[in-house]
Write a protein that holds these residues in place. Sequence first.
Motif, PDB file in Angstrom:
ATOM      1  N   VAL A  41       0.839  -1.201   0.000  1.00 42.59           N
ATOM      2  CA  VAL A  41       0.000   0.000   0.000  1.00 42.59           C
ATOM      3  C   VAL A  41       0.875   1.252   0.000  1.00 42.59           C
ATOM      4  O   VAL A  41       0.638   2.199  -0.768  1.00 42.59           O
ATOM      5  CB  VAL A  41      -0.975  -0.007   1.198  1.00 42.59           C
ATOM      6  N   ILE A  42       1.913   1.263   0.830  1.00 42.57           N
ATOM      7  CA  ILE A  42       2.837   2.397   0.862  1.00 42.57           C
ATOM      8  C   ILE A  42       3.549   2.529  -0.480  1.00 42.57           C
ATOM      9  O   ILE A  42       3.661   3.627  -1.041  1.00 42.57           O
ATOM     10  CB  ILE A  42       3.848   2.244   2.015  1.00 42.57           C
ATOM     11  N   PHE A  43       4.025   1.400  -1.007  1.00 42.51           N
ATOM     12  CA  PHE A  43       4.719   1.412  -2.296  1.00 42.51           C
ATOM     13  C   PHE A  43       3.805   1.939  -3.403  1.00 42.51           C
ATOM     14  O   PHE A  43       4.213   2.781  -4.206  1.00 42.51           O
ATOM     15  CB  PHE A  43       5.206  -0.001  -2.640  1.00 42.51           C
ATOM     16  N   MET A  44       2.561   1.456  -3.449  1.00 42.11           N
ATOM     17  CA  MET A  44       1.632   1.881  -4.496  1.00 42.11           C
ATOM     18  C   MET A  44       1.313   3.370  -4.380  1.00 42.11           C
ATOM     19  O   MET A  44       1.138   4.046  -5.396  1.00 42.11           O
ATOM     20  CB  MET A  44       0.362   1.041  -4.445  1.00 42.11           C
ATOM     21  N   THR A  45       1.249   3.886  -3.161  1.00 43.00           N
ATOM     22  CA  THR A  45       1.028   5.322  -2.977  1.00 43.00           C
ATOM     23  C   THR A  45       2.199   6.109  -3.557  1.00 43.00           C
ATOM     24  O   THR A  45       2.000   7.106  -4.265  1.00 43.00           O
ATOM     25  CB  THR A  45       0.835   5.647  -1.481  1.00 43.00           C
ATOM     26  N   GLY A  46       3.416   5.646  -3.285  1.00 44.75           N
ATOM     27  CA  GLY A  46       4.595   6.290  -3.850  1.00 44.75           C
ATOM     28  C   GLY A  46       4.618   6.228  -5.364  1.00 44.75           C
ATOM     29  O   GLY A  46       4.924   7.224  -6.036  1.00 44.75           O
ATOM     30  N   VAL A  47       4.275   5.081  -5.917  1.00 39.32           N
ATOM     31  CA  VAL A  47       4.250   4.925  -7.376  1.00 39.32           C
ATOM     32  C   VAL A  47       3.179   5.824  -7.987  1.00 39.32           C
ATOM     33  O   VAL A  47       3.402   6.442  -9.029  1.00 39.32           O
ATOM     34  CB  VAL A  47       4.031   3.441  -7.765  1.00 39.32           C
ATOM     35  N   ALA A  48       2.029   5.922  -7.327  1.00 39.58           N
ATOM     36  CA  ALA A  48       0.972   6.808  -7.830  1.00 39.58           C
ATOM     37  C   ALA A  48       1.450   8.260  -7.842  1.00 39.58           C
ATOM     38  O   ALA A  48       1.160   9.015  -8.780  1.00 39.58           O
ATOM     39  CB  ALA A  48      -0.291   6.661  -6.989  1.00 39.58           C
ATOM     40  N   LEU A  49       2.201   8.648  -6.815  1.00 42.09           N
ATOM     41  CA  LEU A  49       2.742  10.010  -6.782  1.00 42.09           C
ATOM     42  C   LEU A  49       3.794  10.219  -7.869  1.00 42.09           C
ATOM     43  O   LEU A  49       3.842  11.285  -8.493  1.00 42.09           O
ATOM     44  CB  LEU A  49       3.314  10.319  -5.398  1.00 42.09           C
ATOM     45  N   TRP A  50       4.642   9.210  -8.109  1.00 46.27           N
ATOM     46  CA  TRP A  50       5.601   9.295  -9.222  1.00 46.27           C
ATOM     47  C   TRP A  50       4.865   9.413 -10.558  1.00 46.27           C
ATOM     48  O   TRP A  50       5.291  10.166 -11.443  1.00 46.27           O
ATOM     49  CB  TRP A  50       6.518   8.071  -9.255  1.00 46.27           C
ATOM     50  N   LEU A  51       3.783   8.688 -10.702  1.00 47.35           N
ATOM     51  CA  LEU A  51       2.982   8.768 -11.926  1.00 47.35           C
ATOM     52  C   LEU A  51       2.433  10.182 -12.100  1.00 47.35           C
ATOM     53  O   LEU A  51       2.523  10.764 -13.190  1.00 47.35           O
ATOM     54  CB  LEU A  51       1.849   7.744 -11.884  1.00 47.35           C
ATOM     55  N   LEU A  52       1.897  10.730 -11.031  1.00 43.08           N
ATOM     56  CA  LEU A  52       1.376  12.103 -11.083  1.00 43.08           C
ATOM     57  C   LEU A  52       2.491  13.093 -11.419  1.00 43.08           C
ATOM     58  O   LEU A  52       2.310  14.002 -12.242  1.00 43.08           O
ATOM     59  CB  LEU A  52       0.732  12.454  -9.738  1.00 43.08           C
ATOM     60  N   TYR A  53       3.648  12.899 -10.821  1.00 44.29           N
ATOM     61  CA  TYR A  53       4.814  13.738 -11.100  1.00 44.29           C
ATOM     62  C   TYR A  53       5.194  13.651 -12.580  1.00 44.29           C
ATOM     63  O   TYR A  53       5.445  14.674 -13.228  1.00 44.29           O
ATOM     64  CB  TYR A  53       5.970  13.284 -10.210  1.00 44.29           C
TER      65      TYR A  53
END
Length: 88
Positions: A41-53
Amino acid sequence: MINQDWVGLAAGTLTTISFVPQVVQIWRTKHADDISTSMFVIFMTGVALWLLYGIYLDALPVIIANAITLLLAATILILKFHFHRNKS
């Protein structure tokens, strides 16, 4: 495409496909109890933020790699819950 985009695509490809063996392993064994839910869940949140970035920067390598990685990580979590529920 400029050179740094190729480096980004190579890095994204390698980090993204690193999840494929885990998905295949879970699918074959029908077992994912050792997968940490909180880590994913933490990893996916980080990946989602990288995607947004990547979207903000219009950086195609970042967008592609993180979109696919998010999909693979979500698949692992879905399989974890699916096989755990079926085991109970």
